[in-house]
Scaffold this active site. Structure first.
Site, mmCIF file in Angstrom:
data_model
loop_
_atom_site.group_PDB
_atom_site.id
_atom_site.type_symbol
_atom_site.label_atom_id
_atom_site.label_comp_id
_atom_site.label_asym_id
_atom_site.label_seq_id
_atom_site.Cartn_x
_atom_site.Cartn_y
_atom_site.Cartn_z
ATOM 1 N N GLU A 17 45.293 46.648 36.420
ATOM 2 C CA GLU A 17 45.286 45.753 35.253
ATOM 3 C C GLU A 17 44.461 46.353 34.111
ATOM 4 O OE1 GLU A 17 44.607 44.967 38.375
ATOM 5 O OE2 GLU A 17 45.177 42.906 38.856
ATOM 6 N N HIS B 187 34.810 13.715 35.033
ATOM 7 C CA HIS B 187 36.043 13.124 34.511
ATOM 8 C C HIS B 187 37.291 13.796 35.069
ATOM 9 C CE1 HIS B 187 33.660 10.669 31.850
ATOM 10 N NE2 HIS B 187 32.893 11.738 31.713
ATOM 11 N N LYS C 211 47.177 44.074 46.459
ATOM 12 C CA LYS C 211 47.312 45.142 45.456
ATOM 13 C C LYS C 211 48.366 46.151 45.893
ATOM 14 C CE LYS C 211 42.461 45.502 44.108
ATOM 15 N NZ LYS C 211 41.320 46.394 44.168
ATOM 16 N N LYS D 177 34.583 50.150 37.377
ATOM 17 C CA LYS D 177 33.791 50.974 38.288
ATOM 18 C C LYS D 177 34.618 52.171 38.754
ATOM 19 C CE LYS D 177 31.344 50.841 42.657
ATOM 20 N NZ LYS D 177 30.792 50.070 43.755
ATOM 21 N N GLU E 1 33.951 36.654 47.356
ATOM 22 C CA GLU E 1 34.335 38.019 47.710
ATOM 23 C C GLU E 1 33.312 38.608 48.685
ATOM 24 O OE1 GLU E 1 36.715 40.687 44.906
ATOM 25 O OE2 GLU E 1 34.774 41.650 44.834
ATOM 26 N N GLY F 209 30.793 46.159 42.508
ATOM 27 C CA GLY F 209 31.437 45.660 41.287
ATOM 28 C C GLY F 209 30.938 44.276 40.906
ATOM 29 N N ARG F 210 30.899 43.366 41.872
ATOM 30 C CA ARG F 210 30.524 41.975 41.543
ATOM 31 C C ARG F 210 29.024 41.824 41.332
ATOM 32 N NH1 ARG F 210 32.616 42.590 46.442
ATOM 33 N NH2 ARG F 210 31.425 42.137 48.322
HETATM 34 O O1 LIG Z 1 35.531 47.717 38.176
HETATM 35 P P1 LIG Z 1 36.821 48.014 38.832
HETATM 36 O O2 LIG Z 1 36.775 49.258 39.659
HETATM 37 O O3 LIG Z 1 37.924 48.054 37.826
HETATM 38 O O4 LIG Z 1 37.122 46.847 39.825
HETATM 39 C C1 LIG Z 1 37.372 45.547 39.416
HETATM 40 C C2 LIG Z 1 37.460 44.602 40.588
HETATM 41 O O5 LIG Z 1 38.548 45.006 41.389
HETATM 42 C C3 LIG Z 1 38.613 44.765 42.765
HETATM 43 O O6 LIG Z 1 39.791 44.134 43.074
HETATM 44 C C4 LIG Z 1 37.464 44.165 43.475
HETATM 45 O O7 LIG Z 1 37.877 43.143 44.323
HETATM 46 C C5 LIG Z 1 36.391 43.634 42.579
HETATM 47 O O8 LIG Z 1 35.209 43.562 43.328
HETATM 48 C C6 LIG Z 1 36.185 44.516 41.387
HETATM 49 O O9 LIG Z 1 35.135 43.985 40.612
#
Ligand SMILES: O=P(O)(O)OC[C@H]1O[C@H](O)[C@H](O)[C@@H](O)[C@@H]1O
Length: 560
Positions: free
Chosen positions: A219, A383, A508, A213, A352, A273-274
């Site tokens: 990462e 199990h 972060k 996003k 989240e 994002g989620r």
């Molecule tokens: O899609 P991006 O901007 O790379 O973000 C990826 C993810 O990073 C963050 O740490 C948020 O906590 C997430 O809600 C998000 O989905």
């Protein structure tokens, strides 16, 4: 601005608190013996059946929960979401993932502008692009068809698409369209994940989709640079434009990275994002794998639940009922965890969104919010950790079952089919949790005295069961939307902002400091400074023990 009173100060909340004592006096065994009660606790919608009769709740509890929904202005809050109001106040954004799956001719406004045409413009672009890749019109730099896709992304840019992919991977219709193709996901920044992803793939036949996003997530960007290198090392830097595309709200950074803006698929700030799997985040990689028509069915399933959530009365409204019952379990019965057999992106959507410490007005909450979600599909949990949920802590459970297996197996001579075997557990576990097993029953079975307490099950452990007709793309969309909206309902009742995620920032930013230190120590031999004793000690140990890493600037890729 004056902040709104806490929901815990309202009469319906206090009434529910008092009501807890009544409920605790009644075992689920008794509640389950009332067939009328059980019948009223079953709701059907669009082929799905929700059975919440194994909740530690009576019809009176439900009435009280509807009263709670009333004082929490649940209906108004749902309407504000659908009307595109900026309900994510800390980020000043509207929350419109429902627009991502709205029918082409519908109207969903954000800031007075109908966003549905923008959504469909991107969907049409994905359809066109994915068809060109799948049919071999869009080919790689060496003229080969791109049959494999690696989607790089993390969090919401990974878990939703992974969930849908996992579910579609065995659906007969979807698999037919995926024949000869592979979709892989690269999320974690551990270099072994790069190795696992590229193992057995040829850059000549691979398309990389960078999904982010923000297009700044550390990462994802490092993994994207790594695979850019993997492609250009094998095919030359000019190949990148044929082998890398992007999904983002930040098209400027996409271009800066070196991806042609024509090969970028946009989405918008009003998609969290989620909550983004129905945007290009999920639709692009999934359409490349299964074709757009399959993915469109997934969107239709989600849209069906959106309309239901928006318009059905609370008594019939699946996400509302599930959300209210979660609040009942967490805030009143004191059960902070939840087990679900559908966990991949739901853990993020739930934890989240609702793991917050302050109200939407920023005032520290006098009660806890959110659940600790975990789970395993099928009978795997039986199990491993079901011991704890049967005789240890009380964990409300969601059991999700499917009437028709995607891949039925019948064996001659077996008592039941493999799917019936699976479903035997779907039906048995909720009753085992609800009824338990008494010492009297054990004595009747001649269980030795010294084992009676060990073999006793207290029961009275709540669960809900959701039975789906099948697990096609459409049903997967329904399931996703039910869970998304359930989480929103919980947050609306608790009076929090379920749509921001400030809690992920601190870790972060501390990682950024460590990264700077690692660079200074490795490249210039600088000592570790500015950290507490413990971190400095272990960091120094790490640096010393890995002093043999290359000092010069060089590129080394996994050798798999
Ligand atoms: O899609 P991006 O901007 O790379 O973000 C990826 C993810 O990073 C963050 O740490 C948020 O906590 C997430 O809600 C998000 O989905």
């Amino acid at each position: 601005m004056a902040s709104s009173p806490f929901i815990s100060e309202t009469e319906p909340w206090k009434d529910l608190r008092v009501h807890v004592d009544d409920i605790k006096k009644t075992h689920l065994r008794e509640l389950m013996s009332d067939a009328d009660r059980c019948q009223s606790m079953m709701v059907e919608f669009d082929g799905m059946l929700l059975d919440y009769s194994r909740q530690c709740a009576t019809l009176d509890t439900l009435k009280k929960l509807y009263n709670l929904a009333g004082v929490a202005h649940l209906k108004e809050k749902i309407n504000r979401m659908f009307n595109g109001e900026r309900i994510n106040t800390t980020e000043n954004r509207s929350v419109l993932h429902i627009a991502l799956r709205a029918p082409r001719d519908s109207v969903v406004n954000s800031d007075g502008k109908n966003v549905v045409p923008d959504v469909w413009q991107v969907l049409d672009k994905i359809k066109d692009f994915s068809e060109r890749v799948r049919s071999g019109v869009w080919i790689g730099a060496t003229g080969k068809v791109l049959k494999d896709v690696i989607a790089i992304g993390i969090g919401g840019s990974f878990l939703g698409p992974l969930f849908v992919h996992t579910a579609l991977q065995t659906d007969p219709e979807a698999t037919e369209f995926a024949s000869g193709r592979q979709l892989r996901f690269l999320a974690n920044v551990d270099p072994i994940d790069v190795a696992r992803n590229i193992a057995g793939l040829n850059p000549e036949t691979t398309l990389v989709v960078v999904v982010s996003k923000t297009f700044t997530t550390a990462e994802t960007m490092l993994n994207a640079r790594t695979l850019r290198e993997w492609i250009s090392a094998a095919l030359g830097p000019q190949a990148v434009s044929k082998h890398m595309v992007a999904v983002s709200t930040n098209l400027t950074l996409v271009e800066k990275f070196g991806i042609d803006p024509n090969n970028a698929f946009a989405f918008w700030d009003w998609v969290g994002g989620r909550y983004s799997v129905c945007s290009a985040v999920g639709v692009l990689p999934l359409s490349l794998q299964y074709g757009f028509d399959v993915v469109e069915k997934f969107l239709k399933g989600a849209s069906s639940i959106d309309q239901h959530f928006h318009s059905a009365p609370f008594e019939q409204n699946l996400p509302v009922l599930l959300g209210l019952l979660s609040v009942w379990n967490v805030s009143f019965l004191g059960y902070p965890a939840r087990l679900t057999t559908f966990k991949q992106n739901f853990i993020q959507v739930s934890m989240e969104s609702n793991g917050k410490g302050v109200s939407i007005d920023g005032v520290p909450l006098p009660y806890e919010t959110g659940e600790i979600d975990f789970g395993e599909p099928g009978t795997n949990g039986q199990h491993s950790f079901y011991q704890l949920i049967h005789q240890g802590r009380v964990i409300p459970c969601d059991f999700i079952g499917v009437v028709k297996s995607q891949q039925p197996v019948y064996l001659k001579g077996e008592v039941v089919s493999n799917h019936d075997e699976l479903m035997s557990n779907f039906f048995a576990q909720p009753d085992a949790l609800a009824y338990g097993k008494t010492p009297e029953q054990l004595l009747n079975e001649n269980v030795p005295h010294h084992l009676i307490t060990h073999k006793t099950f207290s029961g009275n452990r709540p669960s809900v069961s959701l039975l789906l007709p099948s697990l096609h793309a459409y049903n997967i969309g329904q399931l996703l939307a039910i869970y998304e909206h359930r989480v929103a309902v919980e947050g609306f009742i608790w009076g929090i902002n379920s749509f921001d995620q400030w809690g992920v920032e601190l870790g972060k930013s501390l990682a950024t400091r460590v990264r700077t230190q690692l660079n200074a120590s490795r490249k210039k031999g600088e000592p570790v400074e500015g950290f507490n004793f413990s971190t400095a000690t272990v960091l120094t140990r790490y640096l010393e023990a890995s002093a043999d890493v290359p000092k010069e600037d060089c590129t080394i890729l996994p050798k798999m």
